[in-house]
Design a protein around this motif. Sequence first.
Motif, PDB file in Angstrom:
ATOM      1  N   ARG A  98       4.606   9.343  -3.397  1.00 49.29           N
ATOM      2  CA  ARG A  98       4.141   8.066  -2.836  1.00 49.29           C
ATOM      3  C   ARG A  98       4.990   7.679  -1.623  1.00 49.29           C
ATOM      4  O   ARG A  98       6.222   7.673  -1.678  1.00 49.29           O
ATOM      5  CB  ARG A  98       4.186   6.979  -3.898  1.00 49.29           C
ATOM      6  CG  ARG A  98       3.092   7.160  -4.941  1.00 49.29           C
ATOM      7  CD  ARG A  98       3.226   6.248  -6.146  1.00 49.29           C
ATOM      8  NE  ARG A  98       3.722   4.922  -5.887  1.00 49.29           N
ATOM      9  CZ  ARG A  98       2.976   3.809  -5.851  1.00 49.29           C
ATOM     10  NH1 ARG A  98       1.672   3.889  -6.059  1.00 49.29           N
ATOM     11  NH2 ARG A  98       3.519   2.646  -5.628  1.00 49.29           N
ATOM     12  N   HIS A  99       4.272   7.363  -0.519  1.00 49.20           N
ATOM     13  CA  HIS A  99       4.948   7.004   0.725  1.00 49.20           C
ATOM     14  C   HIS A  99       4.065   6.052   1.519  1.00 49.20           C
ATOM     15  O   HIS A  99       2.887   5.898   1.239  1.00 49.20           O
ATOM     16  CB  HIS A  99       5.280   8.255   1.540  1.00 49.20           C
ATOM     17  CG  HIS A  99       4.082   9.024   1.997  1.00 49.20           C
ATOM     18  ND1 HIS A  99       3.314   9.792   1.124  1.00 49.20           N
ATOM     19  CD2 HIS A  99       3.494   9.140   3.207  1.00 49.20           C
ATOM     20  CE1 HIS A  99       2.333  10.362   1.797  1.00 49.20           C
ATOM     21  NE2 HIS A  99       2.407   9.970   3.066  1.00 49.20           N
ATOM     22  N   ARG A 100       4.664   5.417   2.499  1.00 48.04           N
ATOM     23  CA  ARG A 100       3.950   4.496   3.364  1.00 48.04           C
ATOM     24  C   ARG A 100       4.572   4.556   4.759  1.00 48.04           C
ATOM     25  O   ARG A 100       5.722   4.977   4.918  1.00 48.04           O
ATOM     26  CB  ARG A 100       3.999   3.065   2.820  1.00 48.04           C
ATOM     27  CG  ARG A 100       5.377   2.538   2.583  1.00 48.04           C
ATOM     28  CD  ARG A 100       5.456   1.127   1.997  1.00 48.04           C
ATOM     29  NE  ARG A 100       5.443   0.152   3.075  1.00 48.04           N
ATOM     30  CZ  ARG A 100       4.435  -0.676   3.317  1.00 48.04           C
ATOM     31  NH1 ARG A 100       3.375  -0.704   2.548  1.00 48.04           N
ATOM     32  NH2 ARG A 100       4.486  -1.499   4.329  1.00 48.04           N
ATOM     33  N   ARG A 132       8.617   5.201   4.488  1.00 50.59           N
ATOM     34  CA  ARG A 132       9.314   4.739   3.286  1.00 50.59           C
ATOM     35  C   ARG A 132       8.705   5.448   2.091  1.00 50.59           C
ATOM     36  O   ARG A 132       7.490   5.573   1.982  1.00 50.59           O
ATOM     37  CB  ARG A 132       9.194   3.233   3.121  1.00 50.59           C
ATOM     38  CG  ARG A 132       9.811   2.753   1.795  1.00 50.59           C
ATOM     39  CD  ARG A 132      10.183   1.316   1.804  1.00 50.59           C
ATOM     40  NE  ARG A 132      11.287   1.133   2.736  1.00 50.59           N
ATOM     41  CZ  ARG A 132      11.570  -0.046   3.315  1.00 50.59           C
ATOM     42  NH1 ARG A 132      10.843  -1.107   3.047  1.00 50.59           N
ATOM     43  NH2 ARG A 132      12.579  -0.148   4.149  1.00 50.59           N
ATOM     44  N   PHE A 133       9.571   5.909   1.195  1.00 48.75           N
ATOM     45  CA  PHE A 133       9.139   6.593  -0.006  1.00 48.75           C
ATOM     46  C   PHE A 133       9.361   5.689  -1.213  1.00 48.75           C
ATOM     47  O   PHE A 133      10.243   4.831  -1.215  1.00 48.75           O
ATOM     48  CB  PHE A 133       9.872   7.934  -0.150  1.00 48.75           C
ATOM     49  CG  PHE A 133       9.449   8.913   0.903  1.00 48.75           C
ATOM     50  CD1 PHE A 133       8.413   9.807   0.668  1.00 48.75           C
ATOM     51  CD2 PHE A 133      10.041   8.913   2.157  1.00 48.75           C
ATOM     52  CE1 PHE A 133       7.990  10.686   1.643  1.00 48.75           C
ATOM     53  CE2 PHE A 133       9.628   9.793   3.152  1.00 48.75           C
ATOM     54  CZ  PHE A 133       8.599  10.677   2.889  1.00 48.75           C
ATOM     55  N   ASP A 134       8.546   5.887  -2.242  1.00 49.33           N
ATOM     56  CA  ASP A 134       8.553   5.049  -3.438  1.00 49.33           C
ATOM     57  C   ASP A 134       9.919   5.029  -4.130  1.00 49.33           C
ATOM     58  O   ASP A 134      10.241   4.094  -4.836  1.00 49.33           O
ATOM     59  CB  ASP A 134       7.460   5.545  -4.393  1.00 49.33           C
ATOM     60  CG  ASP A 134       7.137   4.557  -5.494  1.00 49.33           C
ATOM     61  OD1 ASP A 134       7.431   3.361  -5.340  1.00 49.33           O
ATOM     62  OD2 ASP A 134       6.583   4.983  -6.517  1.00 49.33           O
ATOM     63  N   ASP A 135      10.728   6.066  -3.912  1.00 52.00           N
ATOM     64  CA  ASP A 135      12.052   6.114  -4.540  1.00 52.00           C
ATOM     65  C   ASP A 135      13.107   5.355  -3.741  1.00 52.00           C
ATOM     66  O   ASP A 135      14.289   5.398  -4.058  1.00 52.00           O
ATOM     67  CB  ASP A 135      12.490   7.557  -4.765  1.00 52.00           C
ATOM     68  CG  ASP A 135      12.700   8.344  -3.473  1.00 52.00           C
ATOM     69  OD1 ASP A 135      12.581   7.763  -2.369  1.00 52.00           O
ATOM     70  OD2 ASP A 135      12.975   9.559  -3.564  1.00 52.00           O
ATOM     71  N   PHE A 166       0.853  -1.194   0.000  1.00 53.18           N
ATOM     72  CA  PHE A 166       0.000   0.000   0.000  1.00 53.18           C
ATOM     73  C   PHE A 166       0.886   1.240   0.000  1.00 53.18           C
ATOM     74  O   PHE A 166       1.867   1.311   0.740  1.00 53.18           O
ATOM     75  CB  PHE A 166      -0.906   0.023   1.232  1.00 53.18           C
ATOM     76  CG  PHE A 166      -1.655   1.320   1.365  1.00 53.18           C
ATOM     77  CD1 PHE A 166      -2.842   1.514   0.681  1.00 53.18           C
ATOM     78  CD2 PHE A 166      -1.162   2.348   2.166  1.00 53.18           C
ATOM     79  CE1 PHE A 166      -3.534   2.714   0.792  1.00 53.18           C
ATOM     80  CE2 PHE A 166      -1.848   3.545   2.277  1.00 53.18           C
ATOM     81  CZ  PHE A 166      -3.033   3.726   1.596  1.00 53.18           C
ATOM     82  N   TRP A 167       0.520   2.226  -0.812  1.00 53.62           N
ATOM     83  CA  TRP A 167       1.225   3.507  -0.857  1.00 53.62           C
ATOM     84  C   TRP A 167       0.206   4.634  -0.782  1.00 53.62           C
ATOM     85  O   TRP A 167      -0.795   4.612  -1.488  1.00 53.62           O
ATOM     86  CB  TRP A 167       2.015   3.646  -2.167  1.00 53.62           C
ATOM     87  CG  TRP A 167       3.117   2.655  -2.287  1.00 53.62           C
ATOM     88  CD1 TRP A 167       3.033   1.434  -2.879  1.00 53.62           C
ATOM     89  CD2 TRP A 167       4.444   2.775  -1.780  1.00 53.62           C
ATOM     90  NE1 TRP A 167       4.236   0.789  -2.776  1.00 53.62           N
ATOM     91  CE2 TRP A 167       5.133   1.593  -2.113  1.00 53.62           C
ATOM     92  CE3 TRP A 167       5.131   3.776  -1.085  1.00 53.62           C
ATOM     93  CZ2 TRP A 167       6.457   1.372  -1.776  1.00 53.62           C
ATOM     94  CZ3 TRP A 167       6.453   3.562  -0.740  1.00 53.62           C
ATOM     95  CH2 TRP A 167       7.100   2.372  -1.093  1.00 53.62           C
ATOM     96  N   TYR A 168       0.474   5.629   0.084  1.00 55.33           N
ATOM     97  CA  TYR A 168      -0.302   6.865   0.049  1.00 55.33           C
ATOM     98  C   TYR A 168       0.113   7.616  -1.211  1.00 55.33           C
ATOM     99  O   TYR A 168       1.302   7.740  -1.518  1.00 55.33           O
ATOM    100  CB  TYR A 168      -0.012   7.746   1.273  1.00 55.33           C
ATOM    101  CG  TYR A 168      -0.555   7.206   2.563  1.00 55.33           C
ATOM    102  CD1 TYR A 168      -1.891   7.386   2.897  1.00 55.33           C
ATOM    103  CD2 TYR A 168       0.271   6.533   3.459  1.00 55.33           C
ATOM    104  CE1 TYR A 168      -2.395   6.901   4.093  1.00 55.33           C
ATOM    105  CE2 TYR A 168      -0.218   6.044   4.659  1.00 55.33           C
ATOM    106  CZ  TYR A 168      -1.550   6.229   4.955  1.00 55.33           C
ATOM    107  OH  TYR A 168      -2.038   5.751   6.133  1.00 55.33           O
TER     108      TYR A 168
END
Length: 113
Positions: free
Chosen positions: A86-88, A64-67, A44-46
């Motif tokens: 995008r982050h979680r 955690r970030f998508d990068d 899942f990502w915000y």
Amino acid sequence: MRSGHLLDPLPPAGPDEALDTLLARGGVRIERIVSFGQSSPEDFWYDQAEDEFVLLVSGSATLRFDDGRDVTLTPGVWVDIPAHCRHRVEATAEGEATVWLAMFWPGGTQATT
């Protein structure tokens, strides 16, 4: 006029994070989020349309970030997250309250320092 205390009372630990909107006005929303060991579901990502500024008040957390970047938050650490970054929540402290102060406003608004 309204007033309150960010840390008192805190909700009891439960299966989900507790979210309280402290203020919503003119496109700005301020929330208190209380975590007790919760994290984002697997995969899942915000990816929100709003900019977000988050300050960790107590406990600890890892975003955690998508990068691939991870940001460890301890009390006093803040992060400015642009819209659609995008982050979680990778982890929050087990056995104690992690209290976040999160502020949201329409995405794309230029921040000043």
